[in-house]
Enzyme design. Sequence first.
Site, mmCIF file in Angstrom:
data_model
loop_
_atom_site.group_PDB
_atom_site.id
_atom_site.type_symbol
_atom_site.label_atom_id
_atom_site.label_comp_id
_atom_site.label_asym_id
_atom_site.label_seq_id
_atom_site.Cartn_x
_atom_site.Cartn_y
_atom_site.Cartn_z
ATOM 1 N N HIS A 189 0.836 -1.187 0.000
ATOM 2 C CA HIS A 189 0.000 0.000 0.000
ATOM 3 C C HIS A 189 0.876 1.244 0.000
ATOM 4 C CE1 HIS A 189 -3.673 -2.260 0.078
ATOM 5 N NE2 HIS A 189 -3.145 -3.032 1.014
ATOM 6 N N ALA A 190 0.363 2.379 0.356
ATOM 7 C CA ALA A 190 0.980 3.686 0.130
ATOM 8 C C ALA A 190 2.490 3.760 0.336
ATOM 9 C CB ALA A 190 0.281 4.748 0.964
#
Length: 84
Positions: A15-16
């Site tokens: 993710h990010a």
Amino acid sequence: MSSKTVTVGSTVGLHARPAALIAAAAGEFDDDITLSVDGHAVDAASSLLIMTLGAEKGHEVTVTSDNEEAVEQIAAMIAADLDH
């Protein structure tokens, strides 16, 4: 063409933060690098595309490129816990 399959090590998956770190590293190479999960392949130099893979901790990701060094570096990053 070189490829390596590794298990996602980050507790939040790709993710990010992990995706941004991987994309930045992939962008340093002149060669195309792809990441694939269950047959869905994306450009490793794009954090947004990496996140579309939905790869969670424990999922397998295959890294592919003509550049073996790039494959090894990106695969090692995916296997590491990049959340810290």
